[in-house]
Design a protein around this motif. Structure first.
Motif, mmCIF file in Angstrom:
data_model
loop_
_atom_site.group_PDB
_atom_site.id
_atom_site.type_symbol
_atom_site.label_atom_id
_atom_site.label_comp_id
_atom_site.label_asym_id
_atom_site.label_seq_id
_atom_site.Cartn_x
_atom_site.Cartn_y
_atom_site.Cartn_z
ATOM 1 N N ARG A 105 0.927 -1.420 -0.186
ATOM 2 C CA ARG A 105 0.089 -0.216 0.202
ATOM 3 C C ARG A 105 1.006 1.093 -0.159
ATOM 4 O O ARG A 105 0.102 2.319 -0.253
ATOM 5 C CB ARG A 105 -0.895 0.127 1.526
ATOM 6 N N TRP B 48 1.433 1.780 -2.944
ATOM 7 C CA TRP B 48 0.313 2.284 -4.260
ATOM 8 C C TRP B 48 0.779 3.813 -3.883
ATOM 9 O O TRP B 48 -0.108 4.728 -5.284
ATOM 10 C CB TRP B 48 -0.379 1.765 -3.430
ATOM 11 N N LEU C 51 0.253 6.684 -6.349
ATOM 12 C CA LEU C 51 -0.876 7.843 -7.077
ATOM 13 C C LEU C 51 -0.668 9.238 -6.323
ATOM 14 O O LEU C 51 -1.142 10.005 -7.315
ATOM 15 C CB LEU C 51 -1.817 7.640 -6.354
ATOM 16 N N THR D 119 -6.928 3.708 -1.253
ATOM 17 C CA THR D 119 -5.561 3.227 -1.104
ATOM 18 C C THR D 119 -5.232 3.940 0.982
ATOM 19 O O THR D 119 -5.270 3.041 1.715
ATOM 20 C CB THR D 119 -4.383 4.166 -1.466
#
Length: 159
Positions: A104, A107, A111, A147
């Motif tokens: 995560r 991510w 992002l 997330t």
């Protein structure tokens, strides 16, 4: 933005000036969504601009000025709130994920970087008018929110 504008481009600085003038006339709510394209030439005092090749201008080539011109301070405040909420919650998620790293974290970083690229690009373009780019914007935003929420759930599960 079309063959006509490619042959006779309107300088960005002219479009930015038109956007600022629209915002000054309608500071609170702007001229309305998607109305920049119908008013920019009049704001600059151009004659016959709708009949010329410049009539293919769709936006102000600046995300922030477009929001100010079309949605006013109210729209800019909502956009700033969205970015602020993403930033604050993203920062807290980052701090939580540093304690217990997982995929995560990757991510979150990816992002956040993608969103940052959109925001920098927004200094020179208005991408929310075109379906592929605004769809990508909202997908990245939604994945970032997911997330952040997943990092919160994971932290709560470990308590």
């Amino acid at each position: 933005l079309g063959q006509a504008q490619a042959n006779n481009p309107v300088p960005r600085t002219m479009l930015w000036r038109a956007a600022l003038q629209m915002w000054q006339q309608y500071p609170l709510l702007g001229v309305g969504p998607d109305n920049f394209r119908y008013r920019w030439g009049d704001e600059l005092g151009l004659v016959g601009w709708r009949d010329s090749t410049s009539s293919s201008v769709l936006h102000s080539n600046n995300l922030y000025l477009e929001i100010l011109a079309t949605l006013g301070l109210a729209g800019l405040a909502v956009f700033a709130w969205l970015l602020g909420a993403l930033g604050v919650n993203g920062w807290h998620a980052w701090r939580r994920l540093l304690v217990d790293p997982s995929l995560r974290l990757v991510w979150l970083l990816g992002l956040a970087a993608a969103l940052a690229v959109f925001l920098v690009h927004g200094l020179f373009d208005y991408f929310l008018e075109f379906t592929p780019t605004y769809l990508l914007w909202w997908i990245v935003t939604a994945l970032l929110v997911a997330t952040i929420l997943a990092s919160t759930r994971r932290t709560n599960e470990h308590r």
